[in-house]
Structure formats: C-alpha cells, structure tokens
Scaffold this motif. Sequence first.
Motif, PDB file in Angstrom:
ATOM      1  N   GLN A  42       0.809  -1.219   0.000  1.00 50.64           N
ATOM      2  CA  GLN A  42       0.000   0.000   0.000  1.00 50.64           C
ATOM      3  C   GLN A  42       0.842   1.269   0.000  1.00 50.64           C
ATOM      4  O   GLN A  42       0.428   2.284  -0.552  1.00 50.64           O
ATOM      5  N   GLN A  43       1.997   1.221   0.644  1.00 48.72           N
ATOM      6  CA  GLN A  43       2.812   2.436   0.789  1.00 48.72           C
ATOM      7  C   GLN A  43       3.805   2.624  -0.350  1.00 48.72           C
ATOM      8  O   GLN A  43       4.145   3.752  -0.685  1.00 48.72           O
ATOM      9  N   ILE A  44       4.307   1.543  -0.892  1.00 46.74           N
ATOM     10  CA  ILE A  44       5.410   1.622  -1.866  1.00 46.74           C
ATOM     11  C   ILE A  44       4.989   1.098  -3.242  1.00 46.74           C
ATOM     12  O   ILE A  44       5.040   1.803  -4.232  1.00 46.74           O
ATOM     13  N   GLN A  45       4.582  -0.151  -3.262  1.00 45.01           N
ATOM     14  CA  GLN A  45       4.399  -0.823  -4.536  1.00 45.01           C
ATOM     15  C   GLN A  45       3.199  -0.265  -5.305  1.00 45.01           C
ATOM     16  O   GLN A  45       3.323   0.141  -6.460  1.00 45.01           O
ATOM     17  N   VAL A  74      10.373   1.885 -15.007  1.00 46.19           N
ATOM     18  CA  VAL A  74      11.718   1.448 -14.618  1.00 46.19           C
ATOM     19  C   VAL A  74      11.884   1.571 -13.105  1.00 46.19           C
ATOM     20  O   VAL A  74      12.367   0.656 -12.437  1.00 46.19           O
ATOM     21  N   SER A  75      11.428   2.695 -12.580  1.00 48.54           N
ATOM     22  CA  SER A  75      11.556   2.952 -11.149  1.00 48.54           C
ATOM     23  C   SER A  75      10.672   1.995 -10.327  1.00 48.54           C
ATOM     24  O   SER A  75      11.090   1.470  -9.292  1.00 48.54           O
ATOM     25  N   TRP A  76       9.472   1.725 -10.825  1.00 52.14           N
ATOM     26  CA  TRP A  76       8.572   0.787 -10.133  1.00 52.14           C
ATOM     27  C   TRP A  76       9.161  -0.620 -10.125  1.00 52.14           C
ATOM     28  O   TRP A  76       9.183  -1.289  -9.097  1.00 52.14           O
ATOM     29  N   ARG A  77       9.662  -1.045 -11.270  1.00 54.96           N
ATOM     30  CA  ARG A  77      10.269  -2.391 -11.334  1.00 54.96           C
ATOM     31  C   ARG A  77      11.427  -2.508 -10.348  1.00 54.96           C
ATOM     32  O   ARG A  77      11.599  -3.534  -9.695  1.00 54.96           O
ATOM     33  N   GLN A  78      12.212  -1.447 -10.234  1.00 59.76           N
ATOM     34  CA  GLN A  78      13.341  -1.433  -9.301  1.00 59.76           C
ATOM     35  C   GLN A  78      12.848  -1.556  -7.855  1.00 59.76           C
ATOM     36  O   GLN A  78      13.446  -2.249  -7.034  1.00 59.76           O
ATOM     37  N   SER A  79      11.710  -0.920  -7.565  1.00 56.01           N
ATOM     38  CA  SER A  79      11.179  -0.952  -6.192  1.00 56.01           C
ATOM     39  C   SER A  79      10.724  -2.351  -5.787  1.00 56.01           C
ATOM     40  O   SER A  79      10.540  -2.635  -4.607  1.00 56.01           O
ATOM     41  N   LEU A  80      10.536  -3.227  -6.769  1.00 57.22           N
ATOM     42  CA  LEU A  80      10.100  -4.602  -6.492  1.00 57.22           C
ATOM     43  C   LEU A  80      11.262  -5.532  -6.177  1.00 57.22           C
ATOM     44  O   LEU A  80      11.064  -6.740  -6.001  1.00 57.22           O
ATOM     45  N   GLU A  81      12.470  -4.993  -6.110  1.00 51.97           N
ATOM     46  CA  GLU A  81      13.656  -5.832  -5.944  1.00 51.97           C
ATOM     47  C   GLU A  81      13.562  -6.798  -4.745  1.00 51.97           C
ATOM     48  O   GLU A  81      13.929  -7.961  -4.872  1.00 51.97           O
ATOM     49  N   PRO A  82      13.040  -6.358  -3.588  1.00 55.91           N
ATOM     50  CA  PRO A  82      12.941  -7.309  -2.474  1.00 55.91           C
ATOM     51  C   PRO A  82      12.083  -8.536  -2.828  1.00 55.91           C
ATOM     52  O   PRO A  82      12.365  -9.655  -2.407  1.00 55.91           O
ATOM     53  N   MET A  83      11.055  -8.300  -3.625  1.00 54.30           N
ATOM     54  CA  MET A  83      10.199  -9.400  -4.031  1.00 54.30           C
ATOM     55  C   MET A  83      10.907 -10.319  -5.021  1.00 54.30           C
ATOM     56  O   MET A  83      10.801 -11.540  -4.973  1.00 54.30           O
ATOM     57  N   ARG A  84      11.657  -9.683  -5.924  1.00 50.93           N
ATOM     58  CA  ARG A  84      12.419 -10.435  -6.931  1.00 50.93           C
ATOM     59  C   ARG A  84      13.440 -11.357  -6.255  1.00 50.93           C
ATOM     60  O   ARG A  84      13.586 -12.522  -6.620  1.00 50.93           O
TER      61      ARG A  84
END
Lengths: 206, 206
Positions: free
Chosen positions: A80-83, A130-140
């Motif tokens: 809710q806050q980031i993704q 690009v920035s959103w995909r980067q924010s998913l790194e912990p999930m990746r």
Amino acid sequence: MALKHKGLDDFGRVPVSFRDRSPIAFSNQDRIPVLVDGDHWVNDSWEIACYLEDAYPDRPTLFGGEMGRAEALFINAWTQQIQNPGLINIILWDAFQAVDPADRDWWREDREKRYGSLEIYQNGKDEKLVSWRQSLEPMRVTLGEQQYLGGETPAYADYIVFGTIQFARCVGQYDVLEPGDPIRDWCERLLDMFDGFARQAPTVTT
Amino acid sequence: MALKHKGLDDFGRVPVSFRDRSPIAFSNQDRIPVLVDGDHWVNDSWEIACYLEDAYPDRPTLFGGEMGRAEALFINAWTQQIQNPGLINIILWDAFQAVDPADRDWWREDREKRYGSLEIYQNGKDEKLVSWRQSLEPMRVTLGEQQYLGGETPAYADYIVFGTIQFARCVGQYDVLEPGDPIRDWCERLLDMFDGFARQAPTVTT
C-alpha cells in the motif's frame, strides 16, 4: 483469490459502479470490496482475509498462523505504501480510459482529490515503470529463493501484491513486468491457479 | 537475539577482527557471523536463524511455521535491498571512525570496493536520514497496528531489521530514529528484552 484459496467456490459477485454504491448501502459505508457471508458482512481486503481465515480455520490457510499473519501485515503495508502508489502512478491515465463513460465525471473528481490532475499521468510512464520495477527488488530476490511469498504454496501475502498487478493487467495498456522477470513468472503461476480464475477476469482489450 | 529468543543462553562469543579471520578459519570461508553448535557450524544470519528454528523446534518459534518463514524471507530481502543500504549510506563514515585503528586500512580497501570513496559519506547525512526514515513507512504503518513485525511477540523478522538499527546505534554518532516514531518505540522494546541484552552492547560512546 482468498475465497478460491479457501475452497469457497460458490460465491456470487455483484457489480458496484463508482457513481452508484446502492448495492453496498446495507453496510453503511461506501468502500469495496464487501464480503457478505450469511448474515455477516465485512469490508476491506485485509479484514476480509482475516475474516475468512478465522471463520474457516479448517480450510487451507492464508497466513500459516499468527506470526505469518503479522508478517503479512508488513507485506500489506509495503504494497500500500510503496508498490501500489508506484503502479498507480503508471496506470492512472489508462485506468481512467477504462472507466465506464457514465462513471468518468465521478471518477475524475474523486481521483483528482487524491492524485491531482489526471492529465499529469499521461506522460513519463516509461521512466516510472523502470523505477517501479526497481522498487520490487525485495520481491524479486525472495522469488529467486522460493515459488511464492508464502513459500512452496501461495499465501494471502501473494494475493495482496498480485491484486495490484492484476488491476494493472486488466486496465493497463501494456505489460508492467518484463519477460524473464521472476515476478512475471510468479504472476503467471497465480494466473494459472484455480483453473485460470484470475486469467478470466475481463481486461480493457478483451 | 535469535539465540536469546530460543532460550539458548549459555553461548560464548569469539571476537573476529576484520584483518584476521583465523578464529573462523575452520569454516573455510571468511564471512561472519558463524554459529558453532556442537560439531556443526553455520554462517549467514538467515541460515543461522533457520538452523536454530529447525534444530530447536520445541523452543519459542522464530518464524511461526513455514509460511511465516517464507514471509520473513521477504522482510529479510527488503532489509538487505532497501532499508540497510539506506542506513549504510548514512553511517558509513561514522562506522569507519569506529573501526579498530589496526583494521582501518583493511576496512577502507574492502568497503571502498563496494561503496566508493568513504569520504563521500561525510556529507549529506541529514538529507539521507530523512529519506531513510521515509523508506521505513511500511514498517511504521505495521507497528501502528501491532507491537512487533511478528505480532504480539517478536519474530526473527523483527531481529533482522533491529540488527541493522542496532549496528547504527553502536557505531553511529546520532540517533537515527526520532522521538515519537513508533519504530523507535519498537526498538526500545527490543533493547529491553532479555534483561536489556542488546542495550548492553558496547557503543562508540561507551
């Protein structure tokens, strides 16, 4: 997804339009989703998941116990806050295009209170993506180690994140996840579940 | 914290200096921490937590089951990918000041391979701190609902994040969390646990 996970397959769905919340008037509030189970109702996705877990403890678990539920609340907050804000930033304009024309005035007024002029969201989508995909790194990284956030099987934590990507998938005009991304593979596995239940959701292009 | 959580109180600690890894030479690798339990050893904090959970299943749980463990891996990844890099960005220079003078040449060479010139980290700490605190928002929201990431009691997920803040607390020169921040209150609760075990860790100012 939570209902399907619990094997509660015989549910009906009632469409609620943005401009007309009369189908949920009984709940004395105007937010969806609302789950009605017998004479009980509950709104808010997180509360619905908790209700299902507590009311149907003998069905497959959504949380795997109290500690798993507590940790899932962090994943809910991260979503809710980031993704999700990052994703909304990308798809808001597309979402507006997908709104029922009769709902558009309502939707614009409501969303512009929160997000500012919708027209802002026509531009810069590639950079935001690009920035959103980067924010998913912990999930990746997590999905590099295990099939689901829940481990070998999906947990409610998976459906939290999946729900936002499914929204993008249904209203957006391009794929938000790149081929080869473990998150895309995870998403495909969730789309395949329950006989392709989520894959059957209508999209703007179908 | 994981050992204390498991009630395994009778452990010894062996200092390992940066320039001399001979105390862990038996492990044929050079990373700390290394846990030695009888004739078994394991390195890497996450692997140590998993070992303790599996080897001592009848002690208080660190994960609350397989789903909780899987979700904790996401929190571990979030800590490693987002939270800790932001914190290192703030405290790297302070950390360098806290290094044993005999270790400083080793430390500079090693850290500069990863982070670039240490001198860069002397500046902009206030702005970086604002940004780091903002990145903790999912945790702040979660701790607005429950005492710990693990719920009513701490889980290994709590110790993952706490460990990085404890590092900042021990080597840094100012508080990274503001008074009134729920994360600071959570941190104080963890510092109080096990008769103030973590509070007794030496800091650069003691």
